[in-house]
Design a protein around this motif. Sequence first.
Motif, PDB file in Angstrom:
ATOM      1  N   THR A 105       0.849  -1.189   0.000  1.00 41.70           N
ATOM      2  CA  THR A 105       0.000   0.000   0.000  1.00 41.70           C
ATOM      3  C   THR A 105       0.888   1.245   0.000  1.00 41.70           C
ATOM      4  O   THR A 105       1.680   1.448   0.931  1.00 41.70           O
ATOM      5  CB  THR A 105      -0.921   0.022   1.234  1.00 41.70           C
ATOM      6  N   LEU A 106       0.748   2.063  -1.050  1.00 41.82           N
ATOM      7  CA  LEU A 106       1.512   3.297  -1.170  1.00 41.82           C
ATOM      8  C   LEU A 106       0.540   4.461  -1.234  1.00 41.82           C
ATOM      9  O   LEU A 106      -0.407   4.445  -2.025  1.00 41.82           O
ATOM     10  CB  LEU A 106       2.402   3.280  -2.415  1.00 41.82           C
ATOM     11  N   ASN A 107       0.771   5.471  -0.426  1.00 40.74           N
ATOM     12  CA  ASN A 107      -0.119   6.628  -0.367  1.00 40.74           C
ATOM     13  C   ASN A 107       0.012   7.491  -1.618  1.00 40.74           C
ATOM     14  O   ASN A 107      -0.947   7.718  -2.344  1.00 40.74           O
ATOM     15  CB  ASN A 107       0.196   7.448   0.885  1.00 40.74           C
ATOM     16  N   ARG A 108       1.239   7.959  -1.887  1.00 36.42           N
ATOM     17  CA  ARG A 108       1.504   8.797  -3.054  1.00 36.42           C
ATOM     18  C   ARG A 108       2.847   8.405  -3.624  1.00 36.42           C
ATOM     19  O   ARG A 108       3.805   8.183  -2.889  1.00 36.42           O
ATOM     20  CB  ARG A 108       1.502  10.287  -2.675  1.00 36.42           C
ATOM     21  N   VAL A 109       2.914   8.311  -4.953  1.00 37.37           N
ATOM     22  CA  VAL A 109       4.151   7.922  -5.629  1.00 37.37           C
ATOM     23  C   VAL A 109       4.529   9.010  -6.622  1.00 37.37           C
ATOM     24  O   VAL A 109       3.687   9.484  -7.390  1.00 37.37           O
ATOM     25  CB  VAL A 109       3.997   6.576  -6.367  1.00 37.37           C
ATOM     26  N   VAL A 129      -2.249   1.702  -4.814  1.00 36.00           N
ATOM     27  CA  VAL A 129      -1.458   2.920  -4.945  1.00 36.00           C
ATOM     28  C   VAL A 129      -2.431   4.083  -5.052  1.00 36.00           C
ATOM     29  O   VAL A 129      -3.262   4.111  -5.965  1.00 36.00           O
ATOM     30  CB  VAL A 129      -0.540   2.871  -6.177  1.00 36.00           C
ATOM     31  N   GLY A 130      -2.327   5.053  -4.136  1.00 37.12           N
ATOM     32  CA  GLY A 130      -3.281   6.168  -4.120  1.00 37.12           C
ATOM     33  C   GLY A 130      -3.178   7.037  -5.354  1.00 37.12           C
ATOM     34  O   GLY A 130      -3.948   6.893  -6.306  1.00 37.12           O
ATOM     35  N   THR A 131      -2.217   7.942  -5.389  1.00 34.88           N
ATOM     36  CA  THR A 131      -1.986   8.808  -6.543  1.00 34.88           C
ATOM     37  C   THR A 131      -0.549   8.651  -7.003  1.00 34.88           C
ATOM     38  O   THR A 131       0.374   8.775  -6.202  1.00 34.88           O
ATOM     39  CB  THR A 131      -2.252  10.288  -6.196  1.00 34.88           C
ATOM     40  N   LEU A 132      -0.379   8.363  -8.275  1.00 32.22           N
ATOM     41  CA  LEU A 132       0.959   8.273  -8.857  1.00 32.22           C
ATOM     42  C   LEU A 132       1.126   9.384  -9.876  1.00 32.22           C
ATOM     43  O   LEU A 132       0.311   9.523 -10.795  1.00 32.22           O
ATOM     44  CB  LEU A 132       1.193   6.914  -9.521  1.00 32.22           C
ATOM     45  N   GLU A 133       2.177  10.200  -9.708  1.00 34.85           N
ATOM     46  CA  GLU A 133       2.497  11.250 -10.672  1.00 34.85           C
ATOM     47  C   GLU A 133       3.759  10.868 -11.418  1.00 34.85           C
ATOM     48  O   GLU A 133       4.821  10.678 -10.817  1.00 34.85           O
ATOM     49  CB  GLU A 133       2.692  12.600  -9.990  1.00 34.85           C
ATOM     50  N   ALA A 134       3.652  10.736 -12.735  1.00 31.36           N
ATOM     51  CA  ALA A 134       4.798  10.393 -13.575  1.00 31.36           C
ATOM     52  C   ALA A 134       5.338  11.659 -14.210  1.00 31.36           C
ATOM     53  O   ALA A 134       4.713  12.237 -15.095  1.00 31.36           O
ATOM     54  CB  ALA A 134       4.393   9.392 -14.646  1.00 31.36           C
ATOM     55  N   THR A 146      -5.428  -8.344  -6.995  1.00 26.27           N
ATOM     56  CA  THR A 146      -6.651  -8.498  -6.210  1.00 26.27           C
ATOM     57  C   THR A 146      -7.008  -7.206  -5.485  1.00 26.27           C
ATOM     58  O   THR A 146      -8.138  -7.041  -5.037  1.00 26.27           O
ATOM     59  CB  THR A 146      -6.493  -9.631  -5.173  1.00 26.27           C
ATOM     60  N   GLY A 147      -6.051  -6.285  -5.362  1.00 28.36           N
ATOM     61  CA  GLY A 147      -6.315  -4.989  -4.746  1.00 28.36           C
ATOM     62  C   GLY A 147      -6.774  -3.978  -5.779  1.00 28.36           C
ATOM     63  O   GLY A 147      -7.097  -4.323  -6.923  1.00 28.36           O
ATOM     64  N   SER A 148      -6.800  -2.701  -5.402  1.00 28.10           N
ATOM     65  CA  SER A 148      -7.299  -1.651  -6.297  1.00 28.10           C
ATOM     66  C   SER A 148      -6.266  -1.204  -7.319  1.00 28.10           C
ATOM     67  O   SER A 148      -6.601  -0.510  -8.275  1.00 28.10           O
ATOM     68  CB  SER A 148      -7.764  -0.441  -5.479  1.00 28.10           C
ATOM     69  N   GLY A 149      -4.988  -1.558  -7.132  1.00 27.89           N
ATOM     70  CA  GLY A 149      -3.957  -1.188  -8.104  1.00 27.89           C
ATOM     71  C   GLY A 149      -3.693   0.306  -8.119  1.00 27.89           C
ATOM     72  O   GLY A 149      -3.748   0.979  -7.082  1.00 27.89           O
ATOM     73  N   PHE A 150      -3.443   0.838  -9.302  1.00 29.29           N
ATOM     74  CA  PHE A 150      -3.160   2.271  -9.448  1.00 29.29           C
ATOM     75  C   PHE A 150      -4.483   3.035  -9.499  1.00 29.29           C
ATOM     76  O   PHE A 150      -5.201   2.981 -10.494  1.00 29.29           O
ATOM     77  CB  PHE A 150      -2.351   2.522 -10.718  1.00 29.29           C
ATOM     78  N   THR A 151      -4.796   3.749  -8.419  1.00 24.04           N
ATOM     79  CA  THR A 151      -6.098   4.412  -8.317  1.00 24.04           C
ATOM     80  C   THR A 151      -6.187   5.633  -9.225  1.00 24.04           C
ATOM     81  O   THR A 151      -7.120   5.774 -10.011  1.00 24.04           O
ATOM     82  CB  THR A 151      -6.361   4.836  -6.857  1.00 24.04           C
ATOM     83  N   LYS A 152      -5.210   6.532  -9.129  1.00 21.42           N
ATOM     84  CA  LYS A 152      -5.196   7.731  -9.967  1.00 21.42           C
ATOM     85  C   LYS A 152      -3.784   7.946 -10.500  1.00 21.42           C
ATOM     86  O   LYS A 152      -2.819   7.924  -9.740  1.00 21.42           O
ATOM     87  CB  LYS A 152      -5.648   8.965  -9.188  1.00 21.42           C
ATOM     88  N   VAL A 153      -3.697   8.165 -11.801  1.00 21.32           N
ATOM     89  CA  VAL A 153      -2.414   8.394 -12.449  1.00 21.32           C
ATOM     90  C   VAL A 153      -2.409   9.790 -13.054  1.00 21.32           C
ATOM     91  O   VAL A 153      -3.307  10.145 -13.826  1.00 21.32           O
ATOM     92  CB  VAL A 153      -2.141   7.347 -13.557  1.00 21.32           C
ATOM     93  N   VAL A 190      -7.099   8.589 -15.151  1.00 21.83           N
ATOM     94  CA  VAL A 190      -5.814   9.015 -15.688  1.00 21.83           C
ATOM     95  C   VAL A 190      -5.966  10.463 -16.146  1.00 21.83           C
ATOM     96  O   VAL A 190      -6.908  10.790 -16.867  1.00 21.83           O
ATOM     97  CB  VAL A 190      -5.356   8.138 -16.860  1.00 21.83           C
ATOM     98  N   GLU A 191      -5.040  11.318 -15.723  1.00 17.36           N
ATOM     99  CA  GLU A 191      -5.068  12.730 -16.108  1.00 17.36           C
ATOM    100  C   GLU A 191      -3.748  13.109 -16.761  1.00 17.36           C
ATOM    101  O   GLU A 191      -2.676  12.897 -16.184  1.00 17.36           O
ATOM    102  CB  GLU A 191      -5.316  13.616 -14.895  1.00 17.36           C
ATOM    103  N   ILE A 192      -3.819  13.678 -17.967  1.00 14.43           N
ATOM    104  CA  ILE A 192      -2.629  14.139 -18.669  1.00 14.43           C
ATOM    105  C   ILE A 192      -2.544  15.651 -18.511  1.00 14.43           C
ATOM    106  O   ILE A 192      -3.467  16.377 -18.851  1.00 14.43           O
ATOM    107  CB  ILE A 192      -2.678  13.760 -20.161  1.00 14.43           C
ATOM    108  N   GLN A 193      -1.396  16.126 -18.005  1.00 12.76           N
ATOM    109  CA  GLN A 193      -1.210  17.551 -17.775  1.00 12.76           C
ATOM    110  C   GLN A 193      -0.145  18.172 -18.665  1.00 12.76           C
ATOM    111  O   GLN A 193      -0.101  19.390 -18.807  1.00 12.76           O
ATOM    112  CB  GLN A 193      -0.837  17.795 -16.305  1.00 12.76           C
ATOM    113  N   SER A 194       0.719  17.372 -19.254  1.00  9.04           N
ATOM    114  CA  SER A 194       1.872  17.905 -19.978  1.00  9.04           C
ATOM    115  C   SER A 194       1.676  17.836 -21.486  1.00  9.04           C
ATOM    116  O   SER A 194       1.057  16.918 -22.023  1.00  9.04           O
ATOM    117  CB  SER A 194       3.137  17.145 -19.584  1.00  9.04           C
TER     118      SER A 194
END
Length: 350
Positions: A105-109, A129-134, A146-153, A190-194
């Motif tokens: 379980t990772l809060n923010r990546v 994984v809560g929120t991952l910012e690439a 089996t878990g929720s995986g990457f919740t928000k990218v 999934v949100e693209i900002q760039s």
Amino acid sequence: GYPDGAFQPAKPITRAEALSVLDRAVGTLYNRAGTYGPFQGNSVVEGNVTITTSGVTLQNTTITGNLYLTEGIGEGEVTLINVTVQGTTKNAGGGRDSIRLKDTTLNRVLVNVPSRKLVRLLAQGDTAVGTLEARTPARLEEEGLTGSGFTKVIVNTQSPWERTGTQEDTSSSETGPENKVELLGSFNEVEIQSAGTQLALQRGSIANLNLAPTAQGAQIKLANQASINTMTADAPTTVRGNGSLKMLEASVDGVVVEPGIMSGETKKKKSNDAALKDLTIDGETVQGFAPDVLFYEIILSNETTAVPVVEATTRHAKARVTVTQATGLTELNNTATVLVTAENGRTQTY
């Protein structure tokens, strides 16, 4: 911090104090390959954890601070098994077969690899994984999940000079830095900002894909049987490949979907972009202007007697701008405001 609570920022730091600062920042250090953490039960690490080499497996551990995966990992592997990170996981190392997350379980990546080489994060088992910012190229993969995986990218893969505001020489590179993210799995948001982002959905689905106004020229590629349920586009983009797109809501022109991909309806929505493209005072761009910075303090020459004129241009063509000029150079009268009203009525004040 001294015993009396003082920080003393103007005092020269001693070697011992510097070591203390670094030690607190690094926290628990794993700099040799091996397996760490109990084989049964769970241990708690107070503060940060830093992993500086490949071949490390961390298991059955709760980290109350941040987890740092550093450049020293290279393109090697790090495995987290039944690990909980309450702070932020900052990933600066790894390659195409690198970071494995199992029952974790990772809060923010935050993925920010200085070399800009693509790094893979593989989520397995009961991983969330809560929120991952690439910020640099990444491959996000779900397998046997089996878990929720990457919740928000959030994809914000800006080139180095876009992040620092300085132009770099890319003549030695054939294509310049890539702004690429690969997805394999079922992603909720999934949100693209760039601008110029290359997003490849190689397997699975995206429930909601959002393109921010700053995502100019993004390219979406859908593999065979890959699907997007709803795509909201506030910037021109191209969707191509052999997958499917069920619903498209676009607030701008220039959204191109190749034939055979659109399986549902297309809606034209009003833009909610209430940002400025530029802000000037007496014709000169305000120093440090950025669309998301809403407050500026301007220092005028002592010889200035006339109240300067503030002008602004909206980022979206159909947004409106109303400027209330300052009426004097002293307090209460020396403030100008710029009210931006988006096409859909949303407002923002500078």
